[in-house]
Design an enzyme around this catalytic site. Structure first.
Site, PDB file in Angstrom:
ATOM      1  N   PHE A   1       0.969  -1.201   0.010  1.00  0.00           N
ATOM      2  CA  PHE A   1      -0.031  -0.093  -0.195  1.00  0.00           C
ATOM      3  C   PHE A   1       0.957   1.403   0.103  1.00  0.00           C
ATOM      4  O   PHE A   1       1.963   1.034   0.278  1.00  0.00           O
ATOM      5  CB  PHE A   1      -0.903   0.057   1.290  1.00  0.00           C
ATOM      6  CG  PHE A   1      -0.361   0.032   2.616  1.00  0.00           C
ATOM      7  CD1 PHE A   1       0.139   1.277   3.374  1.00  0.00           C
ATOM      8  CD2 PHE A   1       0.084  -1.105   3.334  1.00  0.00           C
ATOM      9  CE1 PHE A   1       0.727   1.390   4.440  1.00  0.00           C
ATOM     10  CE2 PHE A   1       0.716  -1.149   4.484  1.00  0.00           C
ATOM     11  CZ  PHE A   1       1.103   0.166   4.949  1.00  0.00           C
ATOM     12  N   CYS A   2       0.304   2.347  -0.291  1.00  0.00           N
ATOM     13  CA  CYS A   2       0.918   3.697  -0.297  1.00  0.00           C
ATOM     14  C   CYS A   2      -0.149   4.680  -0.333  1.00  0.00           C
ATOM     15  O   CYS A   2      -1.357   4.474   0.060  1.00  0.00           O
ATOM     16  CB  CYS A   2       1.931   3.807  -1.644  1.00  0.00           C
ATOM     17  SG  CYS A   2       0.834   3.991  -3.153  1.00  0.00           S
ATOM     18  N   THR A   3       0.187   6.045  -0.387  1.00  0.00           N
ATOM     19  CA  THR A   3      -0.846   6.907   0.090  1.00  0.00           C
ATOM     20  C   THR A   3      -2.023   6.950  -0.938  1.00  0.00           C
ATOM     21  O   THR A   3      -3.069   7.006  -0.418  1.00  0.00           O
ATOM     22  CB  THR A   3      -0.055   8.404  -0.122  1.00  0.00           C
ATOM     23  OG1 THR A   3       1.171   8.469   0.626  1.00  0.00           O
ATOM     24  CG2 THR A   3      -1.057   9.403   0.252  1.00  0.00           C
TER      25      THR A   3
ATOM     26  N   ILE B   1      -4.201   4.511   0.690  1.00  0.00           N
ATOM     27  CA  ILE B   1      -4.687   4.855   2.025  1.00  0.00           C
ATOM     28  C   ILE B   1      -5.552   5.857   2.116  1.00  0.00           C
ATOM     29  O   ILE B   1      -6.518   5.795   2.724  1.00  0.00           O
ATOM     30  CB  ILE B   1      -3.338   5.303   2.946  1.00  0.00           C
ATOM     31  CG1 ILE B   1      -2.281   4.369   2.989  1.00  0.00           C
ATOM     32  CG2 ILE B   1      -3.669   5.728   4.562  1.00  0.00           C
ATOM     33  CD1 ILE B   1      -0.895   4.789   3.437  1.00  0.00           C
TER      34      ILE B   1
END
Length: 295
Positions: free
Chosen positions: A170-172, A199
């Site tokens: 996952f990332c922003t 996220i």
């Protein structure tokens, strides 16, 4: 109130320079933020009025970016100083062979994310940088200890493939983990998953009572960090050292625009003087209802 639009799409672009010129010419005058165009697609975050953001979506759709991953949020103050459209080699720089235009991992919707990352045979990787991880992450997620996304391939080389058969990342906003999934597949990993919309989409859609997110999510604009339902958390960046500061951090050894508890004992006299002068000019500009160029 400003409407903030974060977007990206991996898609083959033959003439990025032409796309850059067309976006610049079509953008409404109140748009601010940055868009990056490369042969592999488009990426960026922009802001403006609701009408202007709708115009920008129409413009980008017309230019062939009709499958963008995008999300809206809001900012009380103008989140960016100016509007830039840049041509680069990559829309998110990993610095090695990865082709998200041809192959990526399996998308996981926010509503299904908790079930995946709580499985014991799944390695959950936060593909963001170390300072972002320190501010907040998912329960049980691994910190790859990267200072920038270019460091991610080195972390991948250290993974024990015998121990973990499945990987969830996952990332922003989804772009880094999507590109990371393409890279990991090219390196021979077979089951690679990534959080669709990142996220921010998870915080927007998953109820706080069922959330596995802990802390705040760093964002690359003047809001600094967001929480559940994309609420602004009140974090700030220290101008002198760029450390992320919570409201609690600012109760000790903090002077707006000058220093924080993490750098107060490390500033040179010259640096401190320059910070004081900058802050003075910022406050003068604010008193005149203007935007100081260095703010």
């Amino acid at each position: 109130m400003f409407k903030v639009l974060a977007l990206y799409q991996f898609r083959s672009v033959k003439n990025p320079n032409q796309v850059v010129a067309m976006i610049k010419s079509a953008a409404p005058s109140d748009v601010c933020g940055t868009l990056i165009v490369a042969h592999e697609g488009i990426n960026g975050t922009i802001a403006g009025s609701e009408a202007s953001m709708n115009v920008m979506l129409d413009v980008l759709n017309t230019l062939g970016f009709d499958q963008m991953e995008y999300k809206f949020s809001h900012a009380i103050e103008k989140p960016f100083l100016r509007f830039k459209v840049l041509e680069k080699k990559e829309i998110v720089t990993i610095g090695c062979d990865a082709n998200p235009c041809s192959v990526v991992g399996t998308y996981v919707a926010p509503k299904d994310w908790n079930d995946l990352i709580t499985q014991p045979d799944v390695l959950v990787i936060d593909t963001r940088n170390d300072y972002e991880y320190a501010l907040g992450t998912f329960s049980g997620a691994v910190n790859p200890n990267t200072e920038c996304f270019r460091d991610f391939p080195k972390y991948v080389a250290s993974i024990d493939r015998k121990q973990f058969k499945r990987v969830a990342m996952f990332c922003t906003g989804g772009i880094r983990c999507e590109k990371a999934s393409s890279y990991m597949l090219s390196e021979g990993f077979e089951e690679v998953y990534h959080l669709k919309g990142g996220i921010l989409k998870y915080l927007e859609e998953v109820d706080r009572s069922h959330s596995l997110w802990e802390g705040a999510c760093f964002v690359f604009d003047r809001r600094v960090a967001l929480g559940h339902q994309l609420e602004i958390t009140g974090h700030k960046l220290c101008f002198a050292c760029r450390h992320v500061l919570s409201p609690k951090d600012r109760l000790v050894d903090y002077q707006e625009g000058v220093h924080c508890r993490y750098c107060i004992n490390n500033l040179t006299a010259l640096r401190r003087a320059r910070c004081i002068e900058r802050q003075k000019q910022t406050e003068i500009a604010q008193s005149q209802d203007k935007q100081h160029i260095g703010a």
